[in-house]
Write a protein that holds these residues in place. Structure first.
Motif, PDB file in Angstrom:
ATOM      1  N   TRP A 185     -10.061   4.320  -5.204  1.00  0.00           N
ATOM      2  CA  TRP A 185      -9.113   3.179  -5.844  1.00  0.00           C
ATOM      3  C   TRP A 185      -7.686   3.748  -6.469  1.00  0.00           C
ATOM      4  O   TRP A 185      -7.597   5.126  -6.866  1.00  0.00           O
ATOM      5  CB  TRP A 185      -9.463   2.159  -6.723  1.00  0.00           C
ATOM      6  CG  TRP A 185      -9.902   2.711  -7.999  1.00  0.00           C
ATOM      7  CD1 TRP A 185     -11.283   3.353  -8.384  1.00  0.00           C
ATOM      8  CD2 TRP A 185      -9.384   2.715  -9.220  1.00  0.00           C
ATOM      9  NE1 TRP A 185     -11.395   3.612  -9.505  1.00  0.00           N
ATOM     10  CE2 TRP A 185     -10.079   3.336 -10.365  1.00  0.00           C
ATOM     11  CE3 TRP A 185      -8.166   2.738  -9.574  1.00  0.00           C
ATOM     12  CZ2 TRP A 185      -9.845   3.688 -11.323  1.00  0.00           C
ATOM     13  CZ3 TRP A 185      -7.537   2.871 -10.883  1.00  0.00           C
ATOM     14  CH2 TRP A 185      -8.531   3.362 -12.042  1.00  0.00           C
ATOM     15  N   VAL A 211      -5.576  -1.417  -6.068  1.00  0.00           N
ATOM     16  CA  VAL A 211      -5.989  -1.436  -4.789  1.00  0.00           C
ATOM     17  C   VAL A 211      -7.116  -0.340  -4.204  1.00  0.00           C
ATOM     18  O   VAL A 211      -7.476   0.574  -4.871  1.00  0.00           O
ATOM     19  CB  VAL A 211      -4.942  -1.358  -3.949  1.00  0.00           C
ATOM     20  CG1 VAL A 211      -3.636  -2.217  -4.203  1.00  0.00           C
ATOM     21  CG2 VAL A 211      -4.234   0.166  -3.854  1.00  0.00           C
ATOM     22  N   LYS A 265      -8.692 -10.007  -2.128  1.00  0.00           N
ATOM     23  CA  LYS A 265      -8.707 -10.142  -0.806  1.00  0.00           C
ATOM     24  C   LYS A 265      -9.740  -9.260  -0.174  1.00  0.00           C
ATOM     25  O   LYS A 265     -10.258  -8.562  -0.649  1.00  0.00           O
ATOM     26  CB  LYS A 265      -7.064  -9.606  -0.399  1.00  0.00           C
ATOM     27  CG  LYS A 265      -6.131 -10.246  -1.175  1.00  0.00           C
ATOM     28  CD  LYS A 265      -6.012 -11.920  -0.729  1.00  0.00           C
ATOM     29  CE  LYS A 265      -4.765 -12.467  -1.300  1.00  0.00           C
ATOM     30  NZ  LYS A 265      -4.655 -13.830  -1.060  1.00  0.00           N
ATOM     31  N   ILE A 280       5.284  -4.746   0.933  1.00  0.00           N
ATOM     32  CA  ILE A 280       5.219  -3.181   0.218  1.00  0.00           C
ATOM     33  C   ILE A 280       6.521  -2.317   0.820  1.00  0.00           C
ATOM     34  O   ILE A 280       6.466  -2.263   1.849  1.00  0.00           O
ATOM     35  CB  ILE A 280       4.007  -2.625   0.397  1.00  0.00           C
ATOM     36  CG1 ILE A 280       2.946  -3.396  -0.238  1.00  0.00           C
ATOM     37  CG2 ILE A 280       4.154  -1.255  -0.576  1.00  0.00           C
ATOM     38  CD1 ILE A 280       1.593  -2.769  -0.069  1.00  0.00           C
ATOM     39  N   PHE A 336       1.608  -9.302   2.546  1.00  0.00           N
ATOM     40  CA  PHE A 336       2.103  -8.793   1.155  1.00  0.00           C
ATOM     41  C   PHE A 336       3.253  -7.525   1.493  1.00  0.00           C
ATOM     42  O   PHE A 336       3.059  -6.768   2.114  1.00  0.00           O
ATOM     43  CB  PHE A 336       0.934  -8.146   0.610  1.00  0.00           C
ATOM     44  CG  PHE A 336       1.159  -7.808  -0.844  1.00  0.00           C
ATOM     45  CD1 PHE A 336       0.965  -8.476  -1.859  1.00  0.00           C
ATOM     46  CD2 PHE A 336       1.388  -6.380  -1.191  1.00  0.00           C
ATOM     47  CE1 PHE A 336       1.124  -8.040  -2.918  1.00  0.00           C
ATOM     48  CE2 PHE A 336       1.561  -5.898  -2.588  1.00  0.00           C
ATOM     49  CZ  PHE A 336       1.294  -6.834  -3.623  1.00  0.00           C
ATOM     50  N   LEU A 396      -2.293  -6.480   6.445  1.00  0.00           N
ATOM     51  CA  LEU A 396      -2.110  -6.524   5.079  1.00  0.00           C
ATOM     52  C   LEU A 396      -0.551  -6.829   4.715  1.00  0.00           C
ATOM     53  O   LEU A 396      -0.247  -7.543   4.099  1.00  0.00           O
ATOM     54  CB  LEU A 396      -2.660  -5.375   4.340  1.00  0.00           C
ATOM     55  CG  LEU A 396      -2.477  -5.322   2.808  1.00  0.00           C
ATOM     56  CD1 LEU A 396      -3.770  -4.809   2.205  1.00  0.00           C
ATOM     57  CD2 LEU A 396      -1.408  -4.889   2.221  1.00  0.00           C
ATOM     58  N   GLN A 431      -7.477  -2.696   0.609  1.00  0.00           N
ATOM     59  CA  GLN A 431      -7.724  -4.108  -0.034  1.00  0.00           C
ATOM     60  C   GLN A 431      -7.050  -4.443  -1.530  1.00  0.00           C
ATOM     61  O   GLN A 431      -7.061  -3.627  -2.287  1.00  0.00           O
ATOM     62  CB  GLN A 431      -9.374  -4.131  -0.370  1.00  0.00           C
ATOM     63  CG  GLN A 431     -10.015  -5.438  -0.615  1.00  0.00           C
ATOM     64  CD  GLN A 431     -11.422  -5.289  -0.932  1.00  0.00           C
ATOM     65  OE1 GLN A 431     -11.942  -4.269  -0.707  1.00  0.00           O
ATOM     66  NE2 GLN A 431     -11.988  -6.507  -1.199  1.00  0.00           N
ATOM     67  N   LEU A 432      -6.313  -5.695  -1.486  1.00  0.00           N
ATOM     68  CA  LEU A 432      -5.917  -5.899  -2.603  1.00  0.00           C
ATOM     69  C   LEU A 432      -6.817  -6.929  -3.383  1.00  0.00           C
ATOM     70  O   LEU A 432      -7.680  -7.138  -3.038  1.00  0.00           O
ATOM     71  CB  LEU A 432      -4.629  -6.908  -2.341  1.00  0.00           C
ATOM     72  CG  LEU A 432      -3.433  -5.969  -1.581  1.00  0.00           C
ATOM     73  CD1 LEU A 432      -2.603  -7.216  -0.931  1.00  0.00           C
ATOM     74  CD2 LEU A 432      -2.597  -5.134  -2.310  1.00  0.00           C
ATOM     75  N   TRP A 434      -0.889  -3.435  -9.130  1.00  0.00           N
ATOM     76  CA  TRP A 434      -2.280  -3.858  -8.481  1.00  0.00           C
ATOM     77  C   TRP A 434      -3.155  -2.781  -8.448  1.00  0.00           C
ATOM     78  O   TRP A 434      -2.703  -1.824  -7.947  1.00  0.00           O
ATOM     79  CB  TRP A 434      -1.853  -4.871  -6.981  1.00  0.00           C
ATOM     80  CG  TRP A 434      -0.929  -5.549  -7.235  1.00  0.00           C
ATOM     81  CD1 TRP A 434      -1.146  -7.154  -7.206  1.00  0.00           C
ATOM     82  CD2 TRP A 434       0.384  -5.715  -7.054  1.00  0.00           C
ATOM     83  NE1 TRP A 434       0.037  -7.634  -7.060  1.00  0.00           N
ATOM     84  CE2 TRP A 434       0.926  -7.019  -7.353  1.00  0.00           C
ATOM     85  CE3 TRP A 434       1.214  -4.653  -7.111  1.00  0.00           C
ATOM     86  CZ2 TRP A 434       2.400  -7.127  -7.413  1.00  0.00           C
ATOM     87  CZ3 TRP A 434       2.644  -4.893  -7.199  1.00  0.00           C
ATOM     88  CH2 TRP A 434       3.227  -6.069  -7.124  1.00  0.00           C
ATOM     89  N   THR A 489      -3.693   2.553  -8.534  1.00  0.00           N
ATOM     90  CA  THR A 489      -2.947   1.618  -8.945  1.00  0.00           C
ATOM     91  C   THR A 489      -1.514   1.495  -8.210  1.00  0.00           C
ATOM     92  O   THR A 489      -0.714   2.553  -8.117  1.00  0.00           O
ATOM     93  CB  THR A 489      -2.488   1.615 -10.578  1.00  0.00           C
ATOM     94  OG1 THR A 489      -3.797   1.708 -11.187  1.00  0.00           O
ATOM     95  CG2 THR A 489      -1.765   0.692 -11.024  1.00  0.00           C
TER      96      THR A 489
END
Length: 324
Positions: A244, A257, A303, A317, A315, A311, A299-300, A255, A246
């Motif tokens: 993961w 992720v 979600k 980005i 969303f 994705l 993955q958010l 977020w 940020t």
């Protein structure tokens, strides 16, 4: 004695352990009982959940033991009552000597690495995180120290440069089932010549690599590391517990992720490490040392895991974002 009269007690809990039990049952080995973890509540409704091994054992009408304490006298007496000749352990708990020393032919374990390398709870993860090109399974007799017993059999599996833990897990699970039954056959035929792990370490001057348990808090991606290292870290944790990071925008929103799949792009650049950029509407790249990582699945929060193209449709980005 043959496979239909040899009395086997099988010990295991997760999906990885089901395949070996299934191989034994479907090939008519005499599994007299199964030992697995106690049932536990799970999910929002705290519904009681059975282990994967228990689910399979129930489907085959096998006797099931679920001790919370492996040293409990009542459990020890019940275990003795099955008069097992051999015990087999696959992805279970550490056993006390009174349990593993009980059968006349001993207790052997299936471990998802080429021992003596990667002793510990997460051997598949660490083999991939470290960039190994191969791994495998090992059967060995249990002794006092965890994962140190004498080796009975080993079989190897290649690790591709993009293979994830999930993919290698499944390959080793299938291979492990076959190695377990072959190990039993060798024990029945008295064709076992166990190899000392300490002798292997000494003779081959091996630099040992451990495989300690992985915790979610240690799965944060360090984008300052080289391309290959970051790529291996991500696939070495996919699908679980998942690497993961940020994701932060210039406005200060962030977020957490999860990243499941990446592709390496080797290229010299002068873009700040961790910068997010795109070369098309349906791709997302992160700058690292020695190149970029194409994010393929992410993955958010709240979600599901998605291919990056899906994705990005929901969303937005852009290059104002950064991974840190």
């Amino acid at each position: 004695m043959d496979k239909k009269t040899l009395r086997i007690i099988y010990m295991g809990t997760p999906e990885f352990a089901v395949e070996s039990l299934k191989e034994l049952v479907e090939n008519e080995y005499n599994v007299v009982a199964v030992v697995t973890m106690p049932d536990k509540p799970a999910g929002r409704g705290h519904k009681i959940q059975y282990s994967d091994v228990k689910k399979y054992a129930l489907s085959q009408h096998l006797p099931i033991l679920q001790p919370s304490n492996l040293k409990d006298e009542a459990f020890i007496e019940e275990l003795k009552s099955y008069k097992a000749d051999l015990q087999i352990v696959v992805a279970f708990r550490m056993l006390p000597e009174v349990v593993w020393d009980m059968p006349r032919l001993g207790t052997f374990n299936l471990h998802a690495s080429l021992l003596p390398q990667y002793r510990g709870a997460a051997p598949i993860n660490w083999a991939i995180i470290n960039g190994d090109k191969e791994t495998g399974v090992t059967t060995f007799f249990l002794e006092h120290e965890i994962d140190t017993g004498k080796i009975i059999m080993q079989e190897k599996v290649a690790i591709g440069e993009n293979d994830s833990v999930g993919e290698i897990h499944d390959k080793l699970m299938i291979l492990g089932g076959k190695v377990v039954t072959e190990t039993v056959d060798r024990i029945i035929a008295n064709q076992v010549n166990p190899l000392s792990q300490s002798q292997i370490i000494e003779n081959e001057c091996i630099e040992m690599r451990p495989a300690p348990k992985i915790f979610k808090e240690t799965c944060e991606i360090n984008w300052d590391q080289p391309l290959e290292v970051v790529h291996n870290f991500i696939r070495g944790l996919s699908p679980y517990p998942a690497a993961w990071s940020t994701l932060t925008s210039t406005s200060g929103e962030s977020w957490k992720v999860k990243i499941f799949k990446t592709r390496k792009v080797q290229k010299e650049h002068n873009i700040a490490i961790g910068s997010v950029f795109q070369e098309g509407r349906e791709d997302l790249k992160i700058a690292v040392q020695g190149g970029y990582l194409d994010i393929l699945e992410m993955q958010l929060p709240g979600k599901r895991r998605m291919p990056i193209a899906d994705l990005l449709r929901g969303f937005d980005i852009d290059s104002s974002f950064k991974m840190n």
